[in-house]
Design a protein around this motif. Structure first.
Motif, mmCIF file in Angstrom:
data_model
loop_
_atom_site.group_PDB
_atom_site.id
_atom_site.type_symbol
_atom_site.label_atom_id
_atom_site.label_comp_id
_atom_site.label_asym_id
_atom_site.label_seq_id
_atom_site.Cartn_x
_atom_site.Cartn_y
_atom_site.Cartn_z
ATOM 1 N N GLN A 7 -3.024 8.523 8.712
ATOM 2 C CA GLN A 7 -2.325 7.867 7.287
ATOM 3 C C GLN A 7 -1.585 8.797 7.388
ATOM 4 O O GLN A 7 -1.048 10.143 7.339
ATOM 5 C CB GLN A 7 -3.321 8.362 6.801
ATOM 6 C CG GLN A 7 -2.992 7.315 5.517
ATOM 7 C CD GLN A 7 -4.006 7.430 3.988
ATOM 8 O OE1 GLN A 7 -5.693 7.156 4.204
ATOM 9 N NE2 GLN A 7 -3.449 7.819 2.915
ATOM 10 N N ASN A 64 -12.569 8.096 8.274
ATOM 11 C CA ASN A 64 -12.108 8.140 6.986
ATOM 12 C C ASN A 64 -12.424 9.794 6.776
ATOM 13 O O ASN A 64 -13.068 10.237 6.867
ATOM 14 C CB ASN A 64 -12.642 7.249 5.981
ATOM 15 C CG ASN A 64 -12.701 8.201 4.545
ATOM 16 O OD1 ASN A 64 -13.428 9.160 3.745
ATOM 17 N ND2 ASN A 64 -11.755 7.669 3.052
ATOM 18 N N THR A 90 -9.324 -1.312 3.879
ATOM 19 C CA THR A 90 -7.676 -0.566 4.005
ATOM 20 C C THR A 90 -8.394 0.334 3.081
ATOM 21 O O THR A 90 -7.927 1.621 3.313
ATOM 22 C CB THR A 90 -7.046 -1.188 4.154
ATOM 23 O OG1 THR A 90 -6.425 -2.141 4.776
ATOM 24 C CG2 THR A 90 -5.489 -0.343 3.240
ATOM 25 N N HIS A 143 -8.900 4.931 3.878
ATOM 26 C CA HIS A 143 -7.731 5.621 3.361
ATOM 27 C C HIS A 143 -7.986 5.900 2.144
ATOM 28 O O HIS A 143 -8.571 6.090 1.278
ATOM 29 C CB HIS A 143 -6.606 4.275 3.493
ATOM 30 C CG HIS A 143 -6.017 3.562 4.545
ATOM 31 N ND1 HIS A 143 -7.127 3.024 5.109
ATOM 32 C CD2 HIS A 143 -5.349 4.179 5.146
ATOM 33 C CE1 HIS A 143 -6.221 2.243 5.891
ATOM 34 N NE2 HIS A 143 -5.063 3.474 5.946
ATOM 35 N N ARG A 144 -7.097 7.304 2.514
ATOM 36 C CA ARG A 144 -7.178 7.988 0.729
ATOM 37 C C ARG A 144 -5.784 7.975 -0.288
ATOM 38 O O ARG A 144 -4.345 7.428 1.222
ATOM 39 C CB ARG A 144 -6.853 9.987 1.411
ATOM 40 C CG ARG A 144 -6.747 10.405 -0.219
ATOM 41 C CD ARG A 144 -6.672 12.145 0.499
ATOM 42 N NE ARG A 144 -6.462 13.020 -1.044
ATOM 43 C CZ ARG A 144 -7.591 13.195 -1.369
ATOM 44 N NH1 ARG A 144 -8.843 12.893 -0.759
ATOM 45 N NH2 ARG A 144 -7.039 13.756 -3.296
ATOM 46 N N GLY A 171 -7.410 11.697 4.912
ATOM 47 C CA GLY A 171 -6.645 10.664 5.044
ATOM 48 C C GLY A 171 -6.504 9.656 6.290
ATOM 49 O O GLY A 171 -7.859 10.671 7.156
ATOM 50 N N PHE A 172 -6.921 8.407 7.076
ATOM 51 C CA PHE A 172 -7.291 8.274 7.375
ATOM 52 C C PHE A 172 -6.557 8.329 9.272
ATOM 53 O O PHE A 172 -5.707 8.981 9.383
ATOM 54 C CB PHE A 172 -6.617 6.631 7.088
ATOM 55 C CG PHE A 172 -6.804 4.880 8.529
ATOM 56 C CD1 PHE A 172 -7.989 4.716 9.381
ATOM 57 C CD2 PHE A 172 -5.811 5.161 9.198
ATOM 58 C CE1 PHE A 172 -8.413 3.892 9.464
ATOM 59 C CE2 PHE A 172 -6.036 3.470 10.228
ATOM 60 C CZ PHE A 172 -7.356 3.280 11.306
ATOM 61 N N THR A 209 -5.627 -2.405 9.536
ATOM 62 C CA THR A 209 -6.611 -1.977 9.576
ATOM 63 C C THR A 209 -7.949 -3.148 10.016
ATOM 64 O O THR A 209 -8.798 -2.497 10.746
ATOM 65 C CB THR A 209 -7.282 -1.723 8.003
ATOM 66 O OG1 THR A 209 -5.818 -1.567 7.370
ATOM 67 C CG2 THR A 209 -7.637 -0.243 8.472
ATOM 68 N N TYR A 257 1.283 -1.313 -0.100
ATOM 69 C CA TYR A 257 -0.005 -0.070 -0.022
ATOM 70 C C TYR A 257 0.467 1.354 0.052
ATOM 71 O O TYR A 257 1.536 1.134 0.240
ATOM 72 C CB TYR A 257 -1.336 0.049 1.541
ATOM 73 C CG TYR A 257 -1.974 -1.175 1.043
ATOM 74 C CD1 TYR A 257 -3.469 -1.362 0.388
ATOM 75 C CD2 TYR A 257 -2.070 -2.461 1.856
ATOM 76 C CE1 TYR A 257 -4.015 -2.434 0.769
ATOM 77 C CE2 TYR A 257 -2.158 -3.047 1.335
ATOM 78 C CZ TYR A 257 -4.156 -3.044 1.250
ATOM 79 O OH TYR A 257 -4.356 -3.917 0.588
ATOM 80 N N TRP A 284 1.811 4.146 8.106
ATOM 81 C CA TRP A 284 0.894 4.596 10.176
ATOM 82 C C TRP A 284 1.321 5.266 10.633
ATOM 83 O O TRP A 284 2.507 4.642 10.649
ATOM 84 C CB TRP A 284 0.193 2.906 10.534
ATOM 85 C CG TRP A 284 -1.432 2.767 9.709
ATOM 86 C CD1 TRP A 284 -1.886 2.930 8.684
ATOM 87 C CD2 TRP A 284 -1.912 2.112 10.427
ATOM 88 N NE1 TRP A 284 -3.796 2.918 8.942
ATOM 89 C CE2 TRP A 284 -3.547 1.705 9.650
ATOM 90 C CE3 TRP A 284 -2.127 1.546 12.279
ATOM 91 C CZ2 TRP A 284 -4.378 1.146 9.639
ATOM 92 C CZ3 TRP A 284 -3.566 0.873 12.081
ATOM 93 C CH2 TRP A 284 -4.885 0.785 11.233
ATOM 94 N N TYR A 305 -12.237 3.948 14.346
ATOM 95 C CA TYR A 305 -12.002 4.738 12.545
ATOM 96 C C TYR A 305 -12.218 5.619 11.922
ATOM 97 O O TYR A 305 -13.853 5.709 11.203
ATOM 98 C CB TYR A 305 -12.136 3.337 12.453
ATOM 99 C CG TYR A 305 -11.510 2.225 12.408
ATOM 100 C CD1 TYR A 305 -10.677 0.900 12.145
ATOM 101 C CD2 TYR A 305 -12.443 1.245 13.768
ATOM 102 C CE1 TYR A 305 -9.922 0.071 11.991
ATOM 103 C CE2 TYR A 305 -11.509 -0.586 14.013
ATOM 104 C CZ TYR A 305 -10.531 -0.911 13.822
ATOM 105 O OH TYR A 305 -9.707 -2.043 13.926
#
Length: 388
Positions: free
Chosen positions: A222, A201, A345, A349-350, A205-206, A292, A179, A183, A199
């Motif tokens: 992230q 979004n 994931t 995530h972005r 980013g995450f 994740t 990926y 993190w 969690y």
């Protein structure tokens, strides 16, 4: 030295396998390259599937976990600073347990010590010989070479260990997805911002809000995987975390100095098969998942469950069907966890090449999850752990 099963790797997978075999009257020796304090100092996963909890309890390892762990009956998902809760018990029948891998390893070491288990640390130059049919292992300790004769070898020595490398490349097939982000994790002696994981979004980013106990929190954001750690002061981390999590959580976030800070890359990896003759792979030696979906430690536990069953059946009943089927049984569950971790994931995530269209789809997916019991049930049953 002679034993029935030589276990390479003294992390939770190797220790748990040794303990389960001991309970069935099967001898084992563990070879660990690192000193014990290094193994116990690793900061790793903190969420146990309910199947992992039950297995540890049935093995007599649940007392400290029940005292110090935290039962979570749900989790929060958030998108664009607004969150909602998924009830694991209502949707899938069971909670999860927040109990760090370090604590699990501590319990396992105590159990092996109490039983007089043989755990040899600082075992350097571990080499596997005689495979696939007549195995033995050599290692160097304090400058002297030693040999362990055994019936079977269990490779529980992680992604960089020697066990998987012993399988011929003509037989071994690997699958990998790397990926394009990492993190940034911070451990801090502060009260957790939430009584359950969050969690999040966000277009930036995450982010993840987690905990180890009432006064020890673990947070992640992230970041580019090649970011220098020095770029992220504590203040910069807290500012970015606030931007990504729900507004009400940001308002009550307690900040403080970090006591550990690191950037971990994310990847999915699977090696097939997980058995070659009398060599078995278990845990990170055979597969890696992004954190994740909270599956890494739990997959190691399920591998050990299948492997211990197979070895017990061999020694107790002279039945080898579970040994023959170990790789297929384990990989069936591994690939389902790989899928779930990839989905989580991707959802949260972005990605570097992401467009506004992609972000809108993620937001709509989160909206669908919030309003659909069926979608929540699917997430919950995977998160709490598919049955063995």
């Amino acid at each position: 030295m002679k034993t029935q099963v030589c276990i390479v790797g003294g992390g939770p997978a190797g220790l748990l396998l040794s303990h389960l075999l001991h309970l069935a009257g099967i001898e084992s020796v563990i070879l660990e390259r690192r000193p014990r304090d290094h193994v116990l100092g690793r900061i790793r996963a903190g969420v146990l599937e309910w199947g992992s909890v039950k297995l540890l309890e049935e093995a007599g390892l649940g007392a400290r976990m029940r005292k110090r762990g935290f039962v979570h009956e749900g989790t929060y998902l958030a998108s664009q600073n607004r969150g909602f809760r998924i009830d694991f018990k209502a949707r899938a029948g069971h909670p999860v347990m927040v109990y760090g891998q370090t604590e699990v390893t501590h319990d396992l070491y105590d159990a092996r010590d109490a039983a007089g288990g043989v755990v040899i640390d600082r075992a350097e130059g571990v080499t596997l010989h005689g495979l696939p049919d007549t195995p033995h292992v050599t290692y160097v300790k304090d400058g002297t070479e030693h040999r362990v004769d055994c019936d079977y070898i269990a490779g529980c020595d992680g992604y960089h260990g020697v066990s998987r490398q012993a399988i011929p490349t003509s037989l071994l097939k690997t699958f990998e997805k790397v990926y394009p982000f990492g993190w940034l994790g911070v451990l801090t002696e502060t009260r957790p911002v939430s009584d359950e994981l969050i969690y999040a979004n966000h277009g930036r980013g995450f982010a993840l809000c987690s905990m180890r106990n009432e006064h020890l929190s673990r947070y992640y954001i992230q970041v580019p995987v090649d970011d220098p750690i020095g770029k992220w002061s504590d203040d910069a981390f807290w500012d970015e975390l606030r931007r990504r999590i729900p507004h009400d959580a940001a308002d009550r976030l307690e900040t403080g100095a970090s006591i550990e800070k690191s950037i971990a890359p994310l990847r999915s990896f699977v090696a097939e098969p997980m058995r070659w003759g009398r060599l078995f792979l278990a845990g990170d030696a055979a597969h890696i998942v992004p954190p994740t979906g909270a599956k890494g430690l739990n997959l190691a536990v399920s591998d050990v469950h299948y492997l211990s069953q197979a070895l017990i059946a061999h020694y107790r009943d002279s039945a080898d069907d579970l040994i023959e089927g170990y790789s297929d049984r384990a990989l069936t569950r591994v690939w389902k966890a790989i899928r779930f971790s990839w989905w989580m994931t991707t959802l949260l995530h972005r990605f570097p090449d992401q467009t506004e269209f992609d972000q809108r789809l993620r937001e709509v997916e989160m909206d669908y999850l919030e309003g659909s019991e069926a979608a929540q049930r699917s997430l919950a049953e995977n998160y709490i752990g598919l049955p063995y």
